[in-house]
Design an enzyme around this catalytic site. Structure first.
Site, PDB file in Angstrom:
ATOM      1  N   LYS A   1     -16.941  -9.212 -26.927  1.00 42.46           N
ATOM      2  CA  LYS A   1     -17.817  -8.224 -26.297  1.00 42.46           C
ATOM      3  C   LYS A   1     -17.486  -8.169 -24.808  1.00 42.46           C
ATOM      4  O   LYS A   1     -17.623  -9.155 -24.086  1.00 42.46           O
ATOM      5  CB  LYS A   1     -19.288  -8.588 -26.487  1.00 42.46           C
ATOM      6  CG  LYS A   1     -20.222  -7.603 -25.790  1.00 42.46           C
ATOM      7  CD  LYS A   1     -21.659  -8.116 -25.719  1.00 42.46           C
ATOM      8  CE  LYS A   1     -22.465  -7.278 -24.753  1.00 42.46           C
ATOM      9  NZ  LYS A   1     -23.804  -7.840 -24.495  1.00 42.46           N
TER      10      LYS A   1
ATOM     11  N   ASN B   1     -31.121 -10.076 -26.901  1.00 41.56           N
ATOM     12  CA  ASN B   1     -31.285 -11.494 -26.590  1.00 41.56           C
ATOM     13  C   ASN B   1     -32.660 -11.750 -25.981  1.00 41.56           C
ATOM     14  O   ASN B   1     -33.510 -12.412 -26.568  1.00 41.56           O
ATOM     15  CB  ASN B   1     -30.175 -11.962 -25.666  1.00 41.56           C
ATOM     16  CG  ASN B   1     -30.198 -13.457 -25.388  1.00 41.56           C
ATOM     17  OD1 ASN B   1     -29.411 -13.953 -24.593  1.00 41.56           O
ATOM     18  ND2 ASN B   1     -31.062 -14.230 -26.026  1.00 41.56           N
ATOM     19  N   THR B   2     -32.902 -11.179 -24.802  1.00 44.02           N
ATOM     20  CA  THR B   2     -34.131 -11.485 -24.060  1.00 44.02           C
ATOM     21  C   THR B   2     -35.382 -11.141 -24.848  1.00 44.02           C
ATOM     22  O   THR B   2     -36.380 -11.875 -24.793  1.00 44.02           O
ATOM     23  CB  THR B   2     -34.135 -10.722 -22.720  1.00 44.02           C
ATOM     24  OG1 THR B   2     -32.897 -10.952 -22.038  1.00 44.02           O
ATOM     25  CG2 THR B   2     -35.275 -11.182 -21.845  1.00 44.02           C
TER      26      THR B   2
END
Length: 260
Positions: free
Chosen positions: A100, A209-210
């Site tokens: 990525k 993610n967060t």
């Protein structure tokens, strides 16, 4: 339902998750398991996957034999830094080409630097990397990245870590309608409804993610995100009813009523 295909490999889950910001590797693994994700992204500059033999190695908690590890270039601000980081990742992962790419423009907004992103993407593709690329929601630049040879384009929904959800669905639709590679929303998702909306728009997947790691209960939120992605995908495939403003339409039949 058709599976998600990236660089020729098929995946059952359309939810991709990160590994940062958790309390420890045990919580990371528990959240990943609850999410059902098969692709797990790792910030090479921030997470040990073998760079330091003295520190705990994430790959012991999230082994490559069970998950597709997606090394990313979080924290890179130039094409050269991103390319160097992914060359290191490929060495650490025994030649694993999937990666990525993200090249950031500034440390405050974490918005992508698109000229540097395009430059890095071209170098990496020429070196045999299979590049999934974080980008702005600009349909022209997304198409340019596809034409360079990236295997997936990953436009932001809103700023990284903001939890603001999808701020510009119209641009996402333009990207989706013109793409011949998977379109995966990356950044800005805050809760399960955001993930569902992304999938209802026709996105091929969602990376986050967060939104999971900073939830009050990360493992429970991971489970909710799994369901949100699945529900959004099913709704997209089902095809929603048309919107009919000011046009009442009874949900029950009006003919053949009992007693009429």
């Amino acid at each position: 339902m058709h599976q998600l295909t990236i660089a020729g490999k098929k995946y059952r889950s359309r939810l991709l998750v990160g590994t940062g910001k958790y309390q420890d590797f045990a919580e990371t693994r528990a959240a990943i398991d609850a999410s059902g994700a098969e692709i797990v992204t790792v910030a090479i500059r921030r997470t040990n996957i073998g760079q330091d033999a003295r520190q705990p190695n994430l790959l012991e908690a999230v082994p490559p034999r069970q998950f597709t590890i997606l090394p990313n270039t979080a924290g890179c601000y130039t094409a050269d830094d991103a390319v160097r980081t992914l060359r290191l990742a490929r060495e650490l992962l025994d030649g694993h080409p999937l990666c990525k790419l993200e090249v950031l423009g500034d440390p405050t907004s974490l918005f992508p630097n698109m000229p540097e992103t395009l430059k890095a993407a071209e170098t990496l593709v020429n070196e045999g990397f299979e590049v999934m690329v974080y980008c702005s929601d600009d349909p022209i630049q997304a198409k340019m990245l596809e034409e360079i040879g990236c295997v997936a384009v990953m436009p932001l929904a809103s700023l990284i870590g903001s939890g603001m959800g999808i701020l510009n669905p119209w641009n996402l639709r333009l990207i989706i309608d013109n793409a011949k590679v998977p379109v995966i929303v990356d950044a800005g998702v805050g809760t399960a409804s955001d993930a569902a909306i992304a999938m209802e728009l026709g996105c091929d997947g969602v990376l986050m993610n967060t939104a999971i790691a900073h939830a009050k209960d990360p493992v429970l939120m991971a489970s909710a995100m799994k369901k949100g992605v699945e529900a959004g995908r099913e709704a997209f495939l089902a095809g929603r009813m048309p919107r009919k403003l000011y046009s009442a339409d009874p949900s029950s039949p009006t003919s053949g009523l009992i007693g009429s």
